[in-house]
Write a protein that holds these residues in place. Sequence first.
Motif, PDB file in Angstrom:
ATOM      1  N   LEU A   4      -3.150  -7.146   0.116  1.00 40.46           N
ATOM      2  CA  LEU A   4      -2.807  -6.410   1.346  1.00 40.46           C
ATOM      3  C   LEU A   4      -1.332  -6.627   1.580  1.00 40.46           C
ATOM      4  O   LEU A   4      -0.865  -7.761   1.567  1.00 40.46           O
ATOM      5  N   ASN A   5      -0.585  -5.512   1.778  1.00 41.83           N
ATOM      6  CA  ASN A   5       0.773  -5.711   2.293  1.00 41.83           C
ATOM      7  C   ASN A   5       0.973  -4.927   3.577  1.00 41.83           C
ATOM      8  O   ASN A   5       0.238  -5.195   4.547  1.00 41.83           O
ATOM      9  N   ASP A   6       1.886  -4.005   3.651  1.00 37.28           N
ATOM     10  CA  ASP A   6       2.326  -3.479   4.949  1.00 37.28           C
ATOM     11  C   ASP A   6       1.230  -2.854   5.811  1.00 37.28           C
ATOM     12  O   ASP A   6       0.362  -2.141   5.300  1.00 37.28           O
ATOM     13  N   PRO A   7       1.355  -3.038   7.136  1.00 31.21           N
ATOM     14  CA  PRO A   7       0.572  -2.207   8.050  1.00 31.21           C
ATOM     15  C   PRO A   7       1.088  -0.770   7.962  1.00 31.21           C
ATOM     16  O   PRO A   7       2.300  -0.541   7.863  1.00 31.21           O
ATOM     17  N   TYR A  29      -3.946  -0.349   5.885  1.00 26.26           N
ATOM     18  CA  TYR A  29      -3.096  -1.341   5.216  1.00 26.26           C
ATOM     19  C   TYR A  29      -2.823  -0.927   3.777  1.00 26.26           C
ATOM     20  O   TYR A  29      -3.662  -0.283   3.145  1.00 26.26           O
ATOM     21  N   GLN A  30      -1.620  -1.269   3.314  1.00 27.00           N
ATOM     22  CA  GLN A  30      -1.257  -1.066   1.912  1.00 27.00           C
ATOM     23  C   GLN A  30      -2.134  -1.989   1.081  1.00 27.00           C
ATOM     24  O   GLN A  30      -2.301  -3.172   1.409  1.00 27.00           O
ATOM     25  N   ASN A  31      -2.640  -1.479  -0.023  1.00 29.12           N
ATOM     26  CA  ASN A  31      -3.555  -2.289  -0.815  1.00 29.12           C
ATOM     27  C   ASN A  31      -3.536  -1.891  -2.286  1.00 29.12           C
ATOM     28  O   ASN A  31      -3.504  -0.714  -2.619  1.00 29.12           O
ATOM     29  N   LEU A  42      -0.804  -0.127  -8.216  1.00 30.14           N
ATOM     30  CA  LEU A  42      -0.931   1.259  -7.754  1.00 30.14           C
ATOM     31  C   LEU A  42      -1.529   1.239  -6.333  1.00 30.14           C
ATOM     32  O   LEU A  42      -2.730   1.002  -6.158  1.00 30.14           O
ATOM     33  N   LYS A  43      -0.687   1.502  -5.348  1.00 27.21           N
ATOM     34  CA  LYS A  43      -1.107   1.268  -3.953  1.00 27.21           C
ATOM     35  C   LYS A  43      -1.876   2.431  -3.335  1.00 27.21           C
ATOM     36  O   LYS A  43      -1.583   3.600  -3.575  1.00 27.21           O
ATOM     37  N   GLN A  44      -2.834   2.047  -2.490  1.00 22.66           N
ATOM     38  CA  GLN A  44      -3.556   2.997  -1.640  1.00 22.66           C
ATOM     39  C   GLN A  44      -3.431   2.532  -0.186  1.00 22.66           C
ATOM     40  O   GLN A  44      -2.965   1.423   0.077  1.00 22.66           O
ATOM     41  N   ALA A  72       0.556   5.414  -3.048  1.00 23.56           N
ATOM     42  CA  ALA A  72       0.685   5.938  -1.684  1.00 23.56           C
ATOM     43  C   ALA A  72       1.384   4.825  -0.908  1.00 23.56           C
ATOM     44  O   ALA A  72       0.741   3.880  -0.448  1.00 23.56           O
ATOM     45  N   TYR A  73       2.705   4.905  -0.845  1.00 19.10           N
ATOM     46  CA  TYR A  73       3.491   3.851  -0.221  1.00 19.10           C
ATOM     47  C   TYR A  73       3.487   3.985   1.299  1.00 19.10           C
ATOM     48  O   TYR A  73       2.911   4.920   1.856  1.00 19.10           O
ATOM     49  N   SER A  74       4.201   3.087   1.962  1.00 20.14           N
ATOM     50  CA  SER A  74       4.077   2.938   3.410  1.00 20.14           C
ATOM     51  C   SER A  74       4.515   4.150   4.219  1.00 20.14           C
ATOM     52  O   SER A  74       5.343   4.949   3.778  1.00 20.14           O
ATOM     53  N   GLY A  75       3.981   4.205   5.418  1.00 19.73           N
ATOM     54  CA  GLY A  75       4.322   5.278   6.334  1.00 19.73           C
ATOM     55  C   GLY A  75       3.595   5.105   7.657  1.00 19.73           C
ATOM     56  O   GLY A  75       3.017   4.050   7.933  1.00 19.73           O
ATOM     57  N   PHE A 135      14.072   4.871  -1.183  1.00 22.11           N
ATOM     58  CA  PHE A 135      14.067   5.769  -0.041  1.00 22.11           C
ATOM     59  C   PHE A 135      12.606   5.894   0.365  1.00 22.11           C
ATOM     60  O   PHE A 135      11.810   6.518  -0.340  1.00 22.11           O
ATOM     61  N   ARG A 136      12.235   5.238   1.467  1.00 22.89           N
ATOM     62  CA  ARG A 136      10.795   5.204   1.764  1.00 22.89           C
ATOM     63  C   ARG A 136      10.475   4.769   3.201  1.00 22.89           C
ATOM     64  O   ARG A 136      11.343   4.379   3.952  1.00 22.89           O
ATOM     65  N   ASP A 137       9.174   4.828   3.501  1.00 22.17           N
ATOM     66  CA  ASP A 137       8.570   4.316   4.731  1.00 22.17           C
ATOM     67  C   ASP A 137       8.922   5.154   5.969  1.00 22.17           C
ATOM     68  O   ASP A 137       9.454   4.627   6.962  1.00 22.17           O
ATOM     69  N   PRO A 138       8.615   6.468   5.967  1.00 25.51           N
ATOM     70  CA  PRO A 138       8.934   7.302   7.127  1.00 25.51           C
ATOM     71  C   PRO A 138       8.131   6.879   8.359  1.00 25.51           C
ATOM     72  O   PRO A 138       6.933   6.626   8.259  1.00 25.51           O
ATOM     73  N   ILE A 186      16.870  -1.258   3.306  1.00 22.52           N
ATOM     74  CA  ILE A 186      16.139  -1.436   4.565  1.00 22.52           C
ATOM     75  C   ILE A 186      14.740  -0.877   4.368  1.00 22.52           C
ATOM     76  O   ILE A 186      14.562   0.315   4.111  1.00 22.52           O
ATOM     77  N   GLU A 187      13.745  -1.767   4.457  1.00 17.25           N
ATOM     78  CA  GLU A 187      12.369  -1.335   4.343  1.00 17.25           C
ATOM     79  C   GLU A 187      11.759  -1.237   5.737  1.00 17.25           C
ATOM     80  O   GLU A 187      12.121  -1.975   6.654  1.00 17.25           O
ATOM     81  N   CYS A 188      10.812  -0.333   5.860  1.00 11.59           N
ATOM     82  CA  CYS A 188       9.972  -0.223   7.058  1.00 11.59           C
ATOM     83  C   CYS A 188      10.730  -0.211   8.381  1.00 11.59           C
ATOM     84  O   CYS A 188      10.435  -1.030   9.265  1.00 11.59           O
TER      85      CYS A 188
HETATM   86  C1  FRU Z   1       7.449  -3.228   1.922  1.00 13.25           C
HETATM   87  C2  FRU Z   1       7.256  -2.175   0.842  1.00 13.25           C
HETATM   88  C3  FRU Z   1       7.605  -0.812   1.359  1.00 13.25           C
HETATM   89  C4  FRU Z   1       6.826   0.087   0.414  1.00 13.25           C
HETATM   90  C5  FRU Z   1       5.556  -0.708   0.220  1.00 13.25           C
HETATM   91  C6  FRU Z   1       4.918  -0.548  -1.113  1.00 13.25           C
HETATM   92  O1  FRU Z   1       6.678  -4.347   1.715  1.00 13.25           O
HETATM   93  O2  FRU Z   1       8.041  -2.505  -0.292  1.00 13.25           O
HETATM   94  O3  FRU Z   1       8.981  -0.542   1.403  1.00 13.25           O
HETATM   95  O4  FRU Z   1       6.586   1.366   0.940  1.00 13.25           O
HETATM   96  O5  FRU Z   1       5.901  -2.059   0.432  1.00 13.25           O
HETATM   97  O6  FRU Z   1       3.699  -1.223  -1.175  1.00 13.25           O
END
Ligand code: FRU
Length: 477
Positions: free
Chosen positions: A45-48, A62-64, A73-75, A105-108, A165-168, A222-224
């Motif tokens: 589990l990573n990002d909310p 949650y990222q998983n 490979l994240k969902q 499917a990265y964060s958002g 470039f991510r996490d809208p 800068i993430e998230c």
């Molecule tokens: C932060 C991050 C985000 C990315 C996601 C991928 O922990 O690196 O920037 O979208 O995790 O799992």
Amino acid sequence: MNLPTEVRYRRYEDWTEQERYAIAENVAKSPWHATYHLEPKTGLLNDPNGFSYFDGKFHLFYQNWPFGAAHGLKQWVHTTSTDLVHFEETGVTLLPDHAHDSHGAYSGSAYEVDGKLFIFYTGNVRDENWVRDPLQIGAWMDKDGNIQKFEDVLIQQPSDVTEHFRDPQIFDYKGHFYAIVGAQSHDKSGFIKLYKAVDNDVTNWQEVGNLDFGGTGSEYMIECPNLVFVDGKPVLLYSPQGLDKAELSYDNIYPNTYKVFDDFDTEAPALTGNAKLENLDYGFEAYATQGFNTPDGRALIVSWIGLPDVDYPTDRFDYQGAMSLVKELSLKDGKLYQTPVAAMEALRKSSEPLANKAETSNTYELDFTVAANQTADLLLFADEAGNGLRLIIDTKTGKIVLDRSACGEQYATDFGRTRSCDIAPSDTSIRLFTDKSIIEIFVNGGEKVFTSRVFPSENQIGLVIPEGVTGTYYELG
Ligand code: FRU
């Protein structure tokens, strides 16, 4: 955990039932499972993600990566909650099953629009040479959890950003939808781009520009980034990787920071006011915090209790990471406070005056005050030999130290075994929550917060309270 790329990016449909079963069996063997914190069923589990309110409920994904304790490979895994304390998995997932999110499917974020949940996320796409194309893409989720992905990319990689470039994050500002996206410039500095929904149509985004938030660019990415409004003041929460420690002192591999502004100028575009860069959390792990404003105007946040590029003792049980408690933000004299949501009190099963205990469940809440001019040295997760997790509250010098060097299994020790923060040298209140292998400490009503993992040995179940410290012990469940 280091796993080969072929394993981490193996298509979901290629994992057999037997393999999935073996992973789940291994996860079940861990002695460190949390009881009231959200953990992954299996894997990492990573990002909310997509923290929102829709159809009379709170939604939190949650990222998983479900096949082990690694970043593969994240969902997104969907949960809902009515009280912000109990989160239930619904079985809905946002899978990496489209050409626009083929490598994750990265964060958002998510926001209710016209009776449906609009999901705004990053599609991680790589070509045969492993060159990344970061796409900002969207999907609708209806009330029954059916997800329909958009065929068109919402935002393509602009010319002034690298593959990072991510996490809208979508948010509503004065009745108009905006989004911010984390970015890296070609000279490897972190920055944030601002977009606006054309005619308020979330399927049509136009760049406003690079958001001036007083950043120096000392970080490489800068993430998230998340913008929430607390009493009308814009609060920017973000995770600046590689931030220069001369700018802000921090101990974790990557910091999670915030700034409180006076105003948001959507045209400049700029966040204005004399904002100071601060650590959001002083513990061993809190990252990728996501926030949103509820329909009734509250600002809620939740953090990943974990960090990128760190191995954890649970890795050998094929899982890693947990979600923090949901915290509500408020401002007092311009200072940001984080407090656990009020419904956390419903977890209290019984209470007793705070005192030494040879045996606890390691699942409790403590509420106490340390008077001025004292040094209170507490031992949590304590064993009979006097080892455990030390919490020292020094109201003489104005310092709090969390020392996990004598508690259970050690890890990430390159980043130190203690964490600390300064406080005013006066009466100090502490409210803390333990949950088997998690501790969340709220100092002075949430003025400072420590979020951490700790992996105690089997016999580390005691509690040692120094004389003169009075308060309450609540059993949680
Ligand atoms: C932060 C991050 C985000 C990315 C996601 C991928 O922990 O690196 O920037 O979208 O995790 O799992």
